[in-house]
Structure formats: C-alpha cells, structure tokens
Design an enzyme around this catalytic site. Sequence first.
Site, PDB file in Angstrom:
ATOM      1  N   HIS A 131       0.812  -1.228   0.000  1.00 54.31           N
ATOM      2  CA  HIS A 131       0.000   0.000   0.000  1.00 54.31           C
ATOM      3  C   HIS A 131       0.845   1.278   0.000  1.00 54.31           C
ATOM      4  CE1 HIS A 131      -3.441  -2.461   0.244  1.00 54.31           C
ATOM      5  NE2 HIS A 131      -3.494  -2.630   1.547  1.00 54.31           N
ATOM      6  N   HIS A 205      -9.611   1.906   0.852  1.00 53.17           N
ATOM      7  CA  HIS A 205      -9.485   0.689   1.665  1.00 53.17           C
ATOM      8  C   HIS A 205     -10.533   0.656   2.780  1.00 53.17           C
ATOM      9  CE1 HIS A 205      -7.645  -2.496   4.077  1.00 53.17           C
ATOM     10  NE2 HIS A 205      -6.763  -2.710   3.110  1.00 53.17           N
ATOM     11  N   GLU A 345     -11.524  -3.783  -2.473  1.00 47.15           N
ATOM     12  CA  GLU A 345     -10.682  -2.710  -2.997  1.00 47.15           C
ATOM     13  C   GLU A 345     -10.556  -2.820  -4.517  1.00 47.15           C
ATOM     14  OE1 GLU A 345      -6.915  -2.849  -0.544  1.00 47.15           O
ATOM     15  OE2 GLU A 345      -8.123  -4.472   0.321  1.00 47.15           O
TER      16      GLU A 345
END
Length: 382
Positions: A131, A205, A345
């Site tokens: 991420h 997210h 996501e």
Amino acid sequence: MRKPVKAMLTTAASLLALAATPVLAADATQASAGQLSDGTPVTAVTLKAANGVSATVLTYGATLWKLYAPDRDGQVADVLLAYDDLAGFEKRPNFWGATIGRYGNRIAGGKFTLDGKTYTLPQNDHGQSLHGGGKGFDVQNWKLESIKSGKVATAVFSLVSPDGDAGYPGTVKAKVTYSLDESGNLQIAFDATTDKPTVLNLTNHAIFNMAGEGSDRDATTNVLTIPASRYTPVDATLIPTGELRAVDGTPFDFRKGKPVVQGIRDGKDQQIVYGRGFDHNFALDKGVTKTPELAARLEDPVSGRVLELLTTEPGVQFYSGNFLDGTFIGKQGHLYRMGDGIALEPQKFPDAPNHANFPSTRVDPGKPYRHVMIYRVSTSSR
C-alpha cells in the site's frame, strides 16, 4: 383586470403543491476533526443525501471515516470499521477507509523495473511493499481544495508526492473527489499526473459490515457477489504467482452470491490457508471500462442494507478481515476481531509491475491517471 376566482384558486393550489414537493439535494459541511500529534489541524467533511445516506471524509489520508446507511425500516447505522479519533489512526495505522497510494496492494520484494531501471521501495516485515510503504498516501494530511452542496455534494482533496517519494519515480500530483448524489450514491474519483514515467494504483481501503459497525452479526454473515470467473492465486507471502485461475469448483466462486463465511475455513484449499481466509484479487469479467461497472455486491440479509461497488478498474481485492486479532479497539470502544469487517478494494492487480501478463499500471507524462469507483447504497426487500 382581475383573474377569475377559479384561476386564482388553481394557481394557489399549484403553488402549495410545489411547496409541498420535497427538494432533493445533498449537503456538504466541514468541521474540525482535531489535531495530529505534531499540531497539524485535520478537517472532516460530511456529505449528506436526502435519503439518509451520509459520508464523512477526513483530510488525513483522504479517509472515508464514516458511512451511514438506512436499513429497510429506515434505521440508520454506520457500516464502516474505523477509529473514533485521530489518535487511533496515528498510533496504529491500518489503512481503514484511507486513500491508498502510490500503489495499492503488494509489490514483491519491494522492487520493480521500469524502462530498464530498478526501483526499490520500503519493505514490511514480509519483505514486500504494501500500500505504498510505511509513509504512503494513507498517512498524509491532504489539502481540502473545495466543498460544494447541491444535487451532488462534493469534496475535493489534493496531494503532491515528490519525485523519489517512497522510492517511486516522478512527481505525482494526485486529486481525490468524493461526490454524493441526492439518492445516496457515493462516487470516489482518483486523478493524477506525473512528470516522469511511473507506476500508480490508487484505491480506497474501506472496511465494511452492512449489518453495521459493532453489530453482533459480523461481516462474514454478509452475502457477497463478485462477477469474476478468475482470480489471482498467491504464494505463502500473498504475492500473486502470475496465474489467472478459474473460480469454478473452489471457495472463490462468488458469481451467484453466497455468505462470506462459506469457504472461509476450507483448510483443504491451500489458497485459503495462505490467506487465513480470503485475501485475494479477483479478475473481473468486465476488465477495464470507461465508466464504472459492477465489481461486487454486499448485503446484510437481516437489515436489508446493500452495498454495490462499481469501478473502472479490472480487479477487486477481497479481504475478509483475517488479521483483525482482537487487539484493535475501534468506534464506540468496539473490539474488532477476525471477520468483523471486510474490504473490497477496486484496483489494478497486485504486483502488476512484475507481471507482464497483468494489466499495466504504468503512467506517463501527458497521459493522466484516472480511476472512478462508486459505493451505491440501497436496501433489499424481505
């Protein structure tokens, strides 16, 4: 000349009827959300629709903090897991509701090669980049550019990521626009430009439970549908192998919809063992599209709350909250445990820069990046 009495009465009745007709609109308001530990002020923007749906977004991480949705009886509940205050987000970042960048999901070994040059990214304890690294977009305080009320309420956030930030090439100027219409459809549009070739994969997210955050019905009781006939299997470190595997006859077949709990403990499937449940990217049958199309549908059958996720991207990562271990204290003091929330996501595929057969995440100067996703909230009948 005076109007006839009948005409005057007709006009008055019309005006009364017009006044009685509800004017649908969506409101945007802002307020202080407090300060970060270094004194940086954080703003919260609330977008509210006429049908009771509302979304609150923080400048910190351009984070979708709260999403209130009515059930079939009109009872409103927040369906997002998160912390109650900024201290929680700072002390124990967990990506909840945040804008993820520069690269959503995992990159193997924290490395990728672009135009013959290898770039090294921050790595976690599994030796991969996740991420965007430890100081990704999720822990940056974005600039609130504007808010607006109307038929569509909007809030626009911006962030500049300099060349070399977290090891990525190019100065990236990113913008995230949250838009809530009067019917309760929440659109999130990610736009970005770069001055050098780079890779980019932006997403949100959010962690959902359509029964409501803190409900005694955890998110594994939600019924999930994903229109994908293939998914990307992973190795023991949750990095895709590069294969696109059929979901037929596996716990990964959500095409007809089923409760999340079905298959989540199937120890005979090595992929479930690797993920401790579901933590996999699904290759959507629709592929990349110009306008958002259905990527997932999540329903709590008891309350009737429904969430439809639409996206322009070709994949959706389904994570069943496997690492919520009972040490996370969230909203209203609720203790979050495995399965209490799930993430959906929308994205390009994980580790795509290292797999030529995956959809490209390359972004070049003069060719802006854009990803549009929608959370469509509704209710089902009994």
